[in-house]
Design a protein around this motif. Structure first.
Motif, PDB file in Angstrom:
ATOM      1  N   THR A 193       0.854  -1.189   0.000  1.00 34.25           N
ATOM      2  CA  THR A 193       0.000   0.000   0.000  1.00 34.25           C
ATOM      3  C   THR A 193       0.895   1.246   0.000  1.00 34.25           C
ATOM      4  OG1 THR A 193      -1.731  -1.149   1.227  1.00 34.25           O
ATOM      5  CG2 THR A 193      -1.781   1.258   1.275  1.00 34.25           C
ATOM      6  N   ASP A 230      -6.949  -3.460   1.224  1.00 33.37           N
ATOM      7  CA  ASP A 230      -6.013  -2.349   1.023  1.00 33.37           C
ATOM      8  C   ASP A 230      -6.367  -1.633  -0.262  1.00 33.37           C
ATOM      9  OD1 ASP A 230      -4.218  -3.194  -1.348  1.00 33.37           O
ATOM     10  OD2 ASP A 230      -4.113  -4.967  -0.047  1.00 33.37           O
ATOM     11  N   GLY A 233      -4.003  -0.553  -2.520  1.00 35.76           N
ATOM     12  CA  GLY A 233      -2.727  -0.504  -3.213  1.00 35.76           C
ATOM     13  C   GLY A 233      -2.888  -0.704  -4.702  1.00 35.76           C
ATOM     14  N   GLU A 234      -1.853  -1.303  -5.324  1.00 35.65           N
ATOM     15  CA  GLU A 234      -1.830  -1.450  -6.777  1.00 35.65           C
ATOM     16  C   GLU A 234      -2.784  -2.515  -7.281  1.00 35.65           C
ATOM     17  OE1 GLU A 234      -0.200   0.364  -9.018  1.00 35.65           O
ATOM     18  OE2 GLU A 234       0.536   1.662  -7.413  1.00 35.65           O
TER      19      GLU A 234
END
Length: 838
Positions: free
Chosen positions: A344, A367, A369-370
Motif C-alpha cells: 500500500t 487495502d 494498493g496497486e
C-alpha cells in the motif's frame, strides 16, 4: 534372490497346474470307474463280474500312478503323468468295448468322457492336446481293424460312433488350447503387473528417500542457519543493552530486524516442510479471534504510521465456538496484514474486518494498493510464485507467506481467497468454520501444552522501518553467584562443533562459571568422566557423536548419570523434542537464544544440583553422627578403665590392688580401644568416593553391627553371615549402606533383627529384616524416592534409602523391599561378586 528364481516361468507354472490336474484325474478315475458297475448291471447283467474286475484293476492302477505324482521326478514329466488318467480309463473302457461288440458298442461314450476330461483338467498346447486325443481315438479303432477289413462290422453304427468321438476330440482340443492361451495371457498380465508393482515400489522407495533427504536437508538448513543467527542475535542484544549512542543503536537495530526477517523466512520454510511431511500438528484451543486481531493490528500500527498508512480494525466482537491453533491463525493474519502494508503506498488505507457468519467467522484484509492482475490471482497462493514485472517485485520476498497462509487455513478447515482489480487494491478473505469436528485427529497435537498466549513469533516480530531501533532494556547481572561444596564455582562443559558459537558461549559463561569446552561428542565424553562437570551444555547436531548420543551415554553411565544436560537445538518439532527427552535431556534451549535466558536456565539447574549435593552431605553427616556415637560409646568405658588404673598405679603404695592386675586393666582397655579403631577402619576404610576395592561383605556387616551396639538396647540380633565370596565396591560407601539399613531397623524399635549374608550365583545377597511395624502398602513405591522419610520418627532429610539405592547401582548392585512374613520389613541387597563385577 534373482527374479527368475523368485518368479516361475510360464512352463513351470503350467507344469504345476497340470500335475495338480493329473492328481485330480487319478482320484476321479479311481472313484468313478468302479461306480460304473451300475451301468453294467443295467445293460449287461450277465457280464457284471467280468466288467467289474476290469474296472477295479483300472482303479488300482490309477491309485498307483497317483502315488508317482508326489515323487520329485514328477515335475519333469507333467505330460506323461497328465496322459495317465484318460489312458488308464480309456484302456479299461476299450477292454470292455472289445467284450461288448467292438466299435459298434455304446460304451464308446466312455471314451468321449475321457477325451473331454483333457479339456477340463489340463492347460496343454495344441500338439499335446492333439497327441492325447488322437491316442484315445486310435485306442478305440485299432483293435477292430481286422474286423473292419473282413466286413464284419456294421459301418453305419461304427461311423456314427467314430463321428461323435472325433467331434468330442475337436471340442476338447479347441477348449484345451483356449485354456492354454488364456493362462498364457493371464501369466503375461500378472508378470507385467508384478513388474509394474516392482517399478512402483522402487519409485515409491526413491520418493521416500527423496522425502527423507528433503526433511534432512531442511533440518540441516535449520541448524546451519540458526547457528549463525544465534551469533548475530546474541551479540547484538548484548551491545544494545550497553550502547547508548543513537547512531550505533540505529545500525544495530537494522542488523537485528534483518536477522529477525531471516528467522521468519526459515520458520516459514520449516512449516512448509512439516506440512509436506504431514508432521505439522495443531495445538487446538478455543480462538478469541477478536483479541488476536487486536494484538496483530496493535503490533503493526507503528509500521503503518511510519509509512503514512491508516490502519483500522472493524470488529463486530468475539465469535463464539471457534477452534484452532491460535499461533497458526496469527501467522495467517499477520502475513495478510504485512502484505497489505507492504504493497500500500504512502497515504493509503488498510482495513481489517472481522464478522460472524452463519458457518463461522470471516476476516477480510482490504487495502487500496496497486491490486493484482486477474491472471496472477490464481497463482499468488502457489509456493515461491512472485508477480514478475509488477510493483510487487520491488518489495522482494520469497513467495512463501501466502502459500503458507492458505495451507494453514485449509488445515483448519477454512479457506483463503482474494478479490482484486488492478489499480484498485485487493481484499484477502479468510473464512473459518465453527466447532471442532472438522479438525481431524491426524493433525492435532496430542501432547498437552499450557500456554496463556503465544510469545509472538509473528505478532511481536512486526515489520519495522529502517529508522526504528530495537532497544531492549539492560538486564541486570547482579545475582548471587552460585557456589557448590567448599565454595567452588560450578564447572560447565560446552560442547559445540561450530567454533565461533563455542567461543561465544565460553566467553559468555566464564564470567560466572568455570567453563570447559569440546568440539564434538566424542571428545566430550572422556572429559565428562575425567573433569566431572556440574552441567553439560551441548549442541544436538554434531558430526560423529551427536548431542543426543552424548546425552544418552552420560545418562546410561551410573557414575555420571546425575550430571544435568541441556541441549542446544535448531529443531523445534515435536519429534525432535521427544527424541531429546528420550535420550535423558534435562532441558532444551532453541536457537537462536538470548544469552540471559540461557544463563538463567543453567543457573536453575545448578541451583538444583547444589541443593541435592547439600542434602546428600546432610545425609552423610547423619551417618557420620551415628558412627561417632558408636565410637564414643565403645571407647568411653575402656578409657575410663585405663584412667582409673593409671591413677591407682600412681598411688601404688596405698593401693591394695596388685600392680600386675592394674597393668592388666590398662592393657585390656588399650586393646579394646585398638579393636574399636580396627572396626572403624574396616568400616570407613580410606577410599575415594568411587574407588573400587575388594570387600568382605560379612566383615563389613560385623563392623556396622558393632558400631551400632550401643543403640540396640533389648533388641535381639539373629546373625547368619555365611557369605564368603569377595565383592568389588567402594568400601566406605558399601558399609554406609549396611549402617543405614541397620540404623533404620533399630529406629523402628523392633524386638528382633535378622541379619543374613549368603553367596549366590551372581554374587552376594544380604538381608536385613525386622519385626517392626513395616511399611504401609500405599507408601512402598515411594520408599526409595529422595526426601521420603523411611520412618515416622525420621528426622533426617529422607535421603538414606535413596542414597543406598544410588550407591548400589553405581557398583552394579540393587536393593529391594518386601514385607516380611509374620510382620515387619525386609530389605534385600544384591552385590555382584568380584568376577561378575570384572
Amino acid at each position: 534372490m534373482s527374479e527368475a528364481a523368485a518368479s516361475p516361468s510360464l512352463e513351470e507354472e503350467l507344469a504345476r497346474r497340470n500335475l495338480s490336474g493329473a492328481r485330480l484325474g487319478y482320484v476321479l478315475s479311481a472313484v468313478l470307474m468302479p461306480a460304473g458297475f451300475t451301468l453294467d448291471w443295467a445293460l449287461h447283467p450277465s457280464r457284471v463280474r467280468e466288467l467289474l474286475l476290469i474296472r477295479v484293476v483300472s482303479s488300482v492302477v490309477a491309485l498307483g500312478l497317483l502315488g508317482l505324482t508326489w515323487l520329485p521326478a514328477a515335475q519333469r514329466h507333467p505330460l506323461l503323468l497328465g496322459a495317465g488318467p484318460p489312458f488308464v480309463c480309456g484302456a479299461a473302457i476299450e477292454a470292455m468295448i472289445m467284450r461288448l461288440g467292438g466299435v459298434e458298442s455304446s460304451y464308446y461314450a466312455g471314451l468321449c468322457l475321457c477325451i473331454l476330461a483333457v479339456a477340463v483338467l489340463y492347460n496343454w498346447q495344441l500338439k499335446d492336446a492333439l497327441l492325447v486325443s488322437s491316442g484315445l481315438l486310435a485306442l478305440w479303432a485299432l483293435p477292430d481293424l481286422p474286423r473292419l477289413w473282413r466286413g464284419e462290422v456294421d459301418l453305419r453304427v461304427a461311423f456314427g460312433n467314430f463321428y461323435f468321438l472325433a467331434l468330442t476330440a475337436a471340442i476338447s482340443v479347441s477348449s484345451t488350447v483356449i485354456r492354454y492361451r488364456a493362462a498364457e495371457r493371464e501369466f503375461d498380465a500378472r508378470r507385467r503387473a508384478e513388474q509394474s508393482s516392482l517399478e512402483l515400489e522402487e519409485t515409491l522407495g526413491k520418493l521416500r528417500e527423496m522425502d527423507r533427504l528433503k526433511n534432512e536437508f531442511f533440518a540441516n538448513v535449520s541448524h546451519e542457519l540458526r547457528t549463525p543467527l544465534t551469533l548475530i542475535f546474541s551479540p547484538v542484544e548484548e551491545l544494545l543493552a550497553k550502547i547508548e549512542a543513537p547512531e550505533q543503536r540505529a545500525a544495530l537495530g537494522i542488523i537485528q530486524r534483518n536477522a529477525q526477517r531471516l528467522m521468519r523466512l526459515i520458520e516459514d520454510l520449516l512449516d512448509l516442510a512439516r506440512l509436506d511431511a504431514g508432521g505439522l500438528r495443531l495445538r487446538i484451543a478455543e480462538l478469541d479471534l477478536d483479541e488476536i486481531l487486536r494484538r496483530i493490528v496493535g503490533a503493526a500500527r507503528p509500521t503503518a504510521e511510519a509509512k503514512g498508512i491508516e490502519l483500522d480494525l472493524d470488529s463486530s466482537g468475539p465469535v463464539a465456538d471457534l477452534w484452532g491453533d491460535p499461533h497458526r491463525i496469527e501467522i495467517v493474519v499477520t502475513n495478510l496484514v504485512g502484505n497489505a502494508l507492504k504493497f500500500t503506498p504512502r497515504g493509503g488505507h488498510v482495513r481489517v474486518i472481522l464478522a460472524a457468519t452463519e458457518s463461522g467467522a470471516s476476516v477480510r484484509v482490504r487495502d487500496d494498493g496497486e491490486g493484482i492482475a486477474a491472471d496472477d490471482q490464481a497463482r499468488i497462493f502457489d509456493r515461491f510464485y512472485q508477480v514478475e514485472g509488477s510493483v510487487r517485485r520491488r518489495h522482494g520476498g520469497a513467495g512463501i507467506g501466502l502459500a503458507l497462509a492458505r495451507e494453514l487455513a485449509e488445515l483448519h478447515g477454512g479457506r483463503l481467497s482474494v478479490e482484486s482489480t488492478l489499480g484498485r487494491g485487493a481484499t484477502f478473505h479468510l473464512e473459518l468454520p465453527r466447532g471442532r469436528e472438522h479438525l481431524g485427529v491426524e493433525i492435532v497435537e496430542r501432547r498437552t501444552v499450557t500456554r496463556a498466549e503465544h510469545p509472538g513469533r509473528r505478532a511481536t516480530d512486526r515489520p519495522a522501518t529502517d529508522t526504528e531501533a530495537a532497544a531492549p532494556p539492560a538486564v541486570s547481572r547482579a545475582e548471587t553467584p552460585i557456589r557448590l561444596e567448599r565454595g567452588r564455582r560450578p564447572r560447565v562443559l560446552v560442547v559445540e562443533d561450530e567454533s565461533d558459537l563455542r567461543e561465544f558461549l565460553v566467553r559468555t559463561l566464564d564470567q560466572e562459571f568455570e567453563v570447559l569446552s569440546a568440539a564434538d561428542g566424542a571428545a566430550a565424553l572422556p572429559l565428562v568422566h575425567s573433569a566431572r562437570p556440574d552441567l553439560v551444555l551441548t549442541d544436538v547436531m554434531m558430526p560423529g557423536v551427536s548431542g543426543t548420543d552424548l546425552c544418552r551415554q552420560i545418562k546410561q553411565s551410573p557414575t555420571i548419570a546425575a550430571t544435568p544436560v541441556i541441549l542446544l537445538t535448531a529443531r523445534s518439532s515435536t519429534d525432535a523434542t521427544l527424541e531429546g527427552y528420550a535420550s535423558g535431556a534435562d532441558d532444551f534451549v532453541t536457537k537462536p537464544f538470548h544469552p540471559r535466558v540461557l544463563e538463567a536456565r543453567i543457573r536453575a539447574h545448578l541451583r538444583l544440583r547444589a541443593m541435592g549435593l547439600a542434602l546428600a552431605n546432610r545425609a552423610r553427616l547423619s551417618t557420620a553422627g551415628v558412627l561417632g556415637a558408636g565410637v564414643a560409646h565403645e571407647v568411653k568405658n575402656p578409657v575410663n578403665a585405663i584412667v582409673n588404673a593409671a591413677r591407682a598405679l600412681q598411688m601404688a603404695e596405698t593401693s591394695r590392688v596388685p600392680r600386675d592386675k592394674l597393668l592388666g586393666v590398662v592393657i585390656e582397655g588399650a586393646q579394646r580401644i585398638c579393636d574399636v579403631i580396627s572396626v572403624l577402619e574396616e568400616h570407613v576404610r580410606p577410599a575415594e568416593p568411587l574407588e573400587q576395592n575388594v570387600c568382605d561383605v560379612s566383615a563389613g556387616l560385623d563392623s556396622s553391627l558393632q558400631l551400632l551396639s550401643h543403640t540396640l538396647g533389648s533388641v535381639e540380633i539373629h546373625r547368619e553371615l555365611a557369605a564368603r565370596r569377595p565383592v568389588v565396591a567402594p568400601a566406605r560407601q558399601l558399609n554406609q549402606v549396611f549402617l543405614n539399613l541397620l540404623h533404620n531397623a533399630v529406629r523402628v524399635r523392633p524386638k528382633n533383627i535378622w541379619l543374613e549374608s549368603r553367596d549366590t550365583a551372581a554374587g552376594v545377597e544380604v538381608t536385613v529384616a525386622d519385626d517392626g511395624p513395616g511399611v504401609p502398602p500405599d507408601l512402598v513405591d515411594l520408599l526409595f524416592e529422595p526426601f521420603f522419610p523411611s520412618t515416622d520418627s525420621d528426622s533426617g532429610a529422607g535421603l538414606g534409602l535413596y542414597l543406598c539405592q544410588r550407591l548400589l547401582e553405581e557398583v552394579g548392585g540393587q536393593i529391594r523391599y518386601r514385607p516380611r512374613a509374620g510382620g515387619g520389613a525386609e530389605f534385600i541387597v544384591g552385590i555382584p561378586a568380584m568376577e561378575a563385577a570384572a
